[in-house]
Design a protein around this motif. Structure first.
Motif, PDB file in Angstrom:
ATOM      1  N   ASP A  23       0.844  -1.193   0.000  1.00 48.53           N
ATOM      2  CA  ASP A  23       0.000   0.000   0.000  1.00 48.53           C
ATOM      3  C   ASP A  23       0.879   1.242   0.000  1.00 48.53           C
ATOM      4  O   ASP A  23       2.106   1.146  -0.093  1.00 48.53           O
ATOM      5  CB  ASP A  23      -0.990  -0.003   1.176  1.00 48.53           C
ATOM      6  N   SER A  24       0.261   2.378   0.113  1.00 46.35           N
ATOM      7  CA  SER A  24       1.012   3.635   0.037  1.00 46.35           C
ATOM      8  C   SER A  24       1.972   3.824   1.205  1.00 46.35           C
ATOM      9  O   SER A  24       2.842   4.686   1.163  1.00 46.35           O
ATOM     10  CB  SER A  24       0.043   4.823  -0.046  1.00 46.35           C
ATOM     11  N   HIS A  25       1.853   3.010   2.235  1.00 40.52           N
ATOM     12  CA  HIS A  25       2.757   3.108   3.386  1.00 40.52           C
ATOM     13  C   HIS A  25       3.947   2.170   3.266  1.00 40.52           C
ATOM     14  O   HIS A  25       4.839   2.194   4.103  1.00 40.52           O
ATOM     15  CB  HIS A  25       1.998   2.817   4.682  1.00 40.52           C
ATOM     16  N   SER A  26       3.951   1.319   2.220  1.00 38.88           N
ATOM     17  CA  SER A  26       5.070   0.404   2.005  1.00 38.88           C
ATOM     18  C   SER A  26       6.241   1.214   1.456  1.00 38.88           C
ATOM     19  O   SER A  26       6.146   1.810   0.392  1.00 38.88           O
ATOM     20  CB  SER A  26       4.675  -0.686   1.002  1.00 38.88           C
ATOM     21  N   GLU A  27       7.331   1.236   2.202  1.00 37.07           N
ATOM     22  CA  GLU A  27       8.475   2.069   1.817  1.00 37.07           C
ATOM     23  C   GLU A  27       9.515   1.260   1.053  1.00 37.07           C
ATOM     24  O   GLU A  27      10.152   0.376   1.602  1.00 37.07           O
ATOM     25  CB  GLU A  27       9.112   2.698   3.053  1.00 37.07           C
ATOM     26  N   ASN A  28       9.656   1.571  -0.222  1.00 32.81           N
ATOM     27  CA  ASN A  28      10.654   0.953  -1.092  1.00 32.81           C
ATOM     28  C   ASN A  28      10.720  -0.568  -0.957  1.00 32.81           C
ATOM     29  O   ASN A  28      11.783  -1.130  -0.695  1.00 32.81           O
ATOM     30  CB  ASN A  28      12.042   1.556  -0.838  1.00 32.81           C
ATOM     31  N   PRO A  29       9.593  -1.231  -1.118  1.00 33.80           N
ATOM     32  CA  PRO A  29       9.602  -2.687  -0.968  1.00 33.80           C
ATOM     33  C   PRO A  29      10.287  -3.376  -2.143  1.00 33.80           C
ATOM     34  O   PRO A  29      10.404  -2.820  -3.240  1.00 33.80           O
ATOM     35  CB  PRO A  29       8.114  -3.032  -0.951  1.00 33.80           C
ATOM     36  N   PRO A  35      -3.941   7.805 -11.943  1.00 33.43           N
ATOM     37  CA  PRO A  35      -2.801   8.732 -11.803  1.00 33.43           C
ATOM     38  C   PRO A  35      -1.575   8.123 -11.119  1.00 33.43           C
ATOM     39  O   PRO A  35      -0.468   8.626 -11.287  1.00 33.43           O
ATOM     40  CB  PRO A  35      -3.380   9.883 -10.964  1.00 33.43           C
ATOM     41  N   ALA A  36      -1.735   7.042 -10.374  1.00 31.81           N
ATOM     42  CA  ALA A  36      -0.606   6.425  -9.674  1.00 31.81           C
ATOM     43  C   ALA A  36       0.270   5.575 -10.587  1.00 31.81           C
ATOM     44  O   ALA A  36       1.406   5.239 -10.213  1.00 31.81           O
ATOM     45  CB  ALA A  36      -1.125   5.565  -8.519  1.00 31.81           C
ATOM     46  N   LEU A  37      -0.213   5.226 -11.779  1.00 30.78           N
ATOM     47  CA  LEU A  37       0.555   4.347 -12.664  1.00 30.78           C
ATOM     48  C   LEU A  37       1.921   4.934 -13.013  1.00 30.78           C
ATOM     49  O   LEU A  37       2.930   4.231 -12.982  1.00 30.78           O
ATOM     50  CB  LEU A  37      -0.219   4.050 -13.951  1.00 30.78           C
ATOM     51  N   ALA A  38       1.953   6.212 -13.362  1.00 29.94           N
ATOM     52  CA  ALA A  38       3.208   6.833 -13.785  1.00 29.94           C
ATOM     53  C   ALA A  38       4.256   6.790 -12.680  1.00 29.94           C
ATOM     54  O   ALA A  38       5.427   6.459 -12.935  1.00 29.94           O
ATOM     55  CB  ALA A  38       2.967   8.271 -14.244  1.00 29.94           C
ATOM     56  N   SER A  39       3.859   7.099 -11.449  1.00 31.82           N
ATOM     57  CA  SER A  39       4.842   7.104 -10.361  1.00 31.82           C
ATOM     58  C   SER A  39       5.308   5.693 -10.018  1.00 31.82           C
ATOM     59  O   SER A  39       6.481   5.480  -9.706  1.00 31.82           O
ATOM     60  CB  SER A  39       4.299   7.822  -9.130  1.00 31.82           C
ATOM     61  N   ILE A  40       4.424   4.705 -10.109  1.00 33.43           N
ATOM     62  CA  ILE A  40       4.840   3.319  -9.857  1.00 33.43           C
ATOM     63  C   ILE A  40       5.828   2.875 -10.930  1.00 33.43           C
ATOM     64  O   ILE A  40       6.851   2.255 -10.629  1.00 33.43           O
ATOM     65  CB  ILE A  40       3.608   2.386  -9.788  1.00 33.43           C
ATOM     66  N   ALA A  41       5.524   3.204 -12.190  1.00 33.89           N
ATOM     67  CA  ALA A  41       6.436   2.834 -13.282  1.00 33.89           C
ATOM     68  C   ALA A  41       7.805   3.483 -13.092  1.00 33.89           C
ATOM     69  O   ALA A  41       8.840   2.841 -13.311  1.00 33.89           O
ATOM     70  CB  ALA A  41       5.825   3.232 -14.623  1.00 33.89           C
ATOM     71  N   GLU A  42       7.811   4.726 -12.677  1.00 33.34           N
ATOM     72  CA  GLU A  42       9.074   5.434 -12.478  1.00 33.34           C
ATOM     73  C   GLU A  42       9.851   4.874 -11.297  1.00 33.34           C
ATOM     74  O   GLU A  42      11.050   4.622 -11.371  1.00 33.34           O
ATOM     75  CB  GLU A  42       8.809   6.919 -12.262  1.00 33.34           C
ATOM     76  N   GLN A  43       9.153   4.651 -10.186  1.00 33.76           N
ATOM     77  CA  GLN A  43       9.826   4.207  -8.968  1.00 33.76           C
ATOM     78  C   GLN A  43      10.269   2.746  -9.021  1.00 33.76           C
ATOM     79  O   GLN A  43      11.320   2.393  -8.484  1.00 33.76           O
ATOM     80  CB  GLN A  43       8.909   4.420  -7.761  1.00 33.76           C
ATOM     81  N   TYR A  44       9.469   1.885  -9.668  1.00 43.60           N
ATOM     82  CA  TYR A  44       9.732   0.443  -9.629  1.00 43.60           C
ATOM     83  C   TYR A  44      10.069  -0.152 -10.985  1.00 43.60           C
ATOM     84  O   TYR A  44      10.111  -1.377 -11.131  1.00 43.60           O
ATOM     85  CB  TYR A  44       8.525  -0.290  -9.048  1.00 43.60           C
TER      86      TYR A  44
END
Length: 191
Positions: free
Chosen positions: A31-37, A51-60
């Protein structure tokens, strides 16, 4: 058996998790509280708002290489419920595939409400998940897993069919918001 990672612990994420657990898969919920899993699953379901897809793609992005990534979003204008917010010749799933070129992006679950996923029924019919994607092996493995979890699943074609699936999901959501159908209703496929 498969290991699945699900981003999102809301109604959809929880319902999808129960399907995969019923199929015997191991499920990692983030979830949004999972830090860099560390992403454990070979199949990663993005049960998050569009809207969260872009940030997930970038981060992971690096962790998602080689994995099957399932987009369940309906990219619509939630302020008006009158249009999709992606270009007419594209889809949220196509945008995600462009951001994750080394992943196998599938579109699925966006045409079935959470209640129908959890109950595995739409009216008197078995709930059906329509699946679009360009990697036939990833799509077949995903469909087999969904079926093992108690839902029906149909190969809806190439990833370009995600546009129609998103329009279909938009129609269903618009009808529910207008209280013409409930969030436990939907369209059934009889075969």
């Amino acid at each position: 058996m498969a290991t699945i990672t699900i981003f999102g612990t809301g109604n959809m994420g929880t319902a999808i998790k129960s399907v995969f657990e019923d199929a015997g898969a191991t499920v990692q919920s983030l979830d949004s509280h999972s830090e860099n899993p560390t992403i454990e699953g070979d199949i990663v379901v993005l049960a998050v708002p569009y809207p969260a897809l872009a940030s997930i793609a970038e981060q992971y992005g690096d962790q998602l290489e080689g994995k099957t990534v399932v987009d369940i979003t309906n990219p619509l204008d939630f302020s008006t419920f009158d249009s999709l917010v992606v270009p007419a010749d594209s889809s949220a799933a196509a945008e995600l595939q462009a951001k994750l070129p080394k992943s196998h992006v599938l579109k699925a679950f966006n045409t079935v409400f959470a209640a129908n996923i959890a109950s595995k029924k739409t009216g008197n019919a078995q709930s059906t998940v329509l699946v679009a994607g360009d990697d036939d092996a990833a799509k077949a493995a995903f469909i087999d897993l969904v079926k093992a979890g108690g839902l029906d699943a149909i190969d809806a074609g190439a990833l370009k069919r995600a546009r129609e699936l998103e329009a279909f999901g938009f129609l269903q959501l618009a009808l529910a918001v207008q209280k013409k159908i409930g969030f436990n209703a939907g369209f059934a496929v009889y075969r």
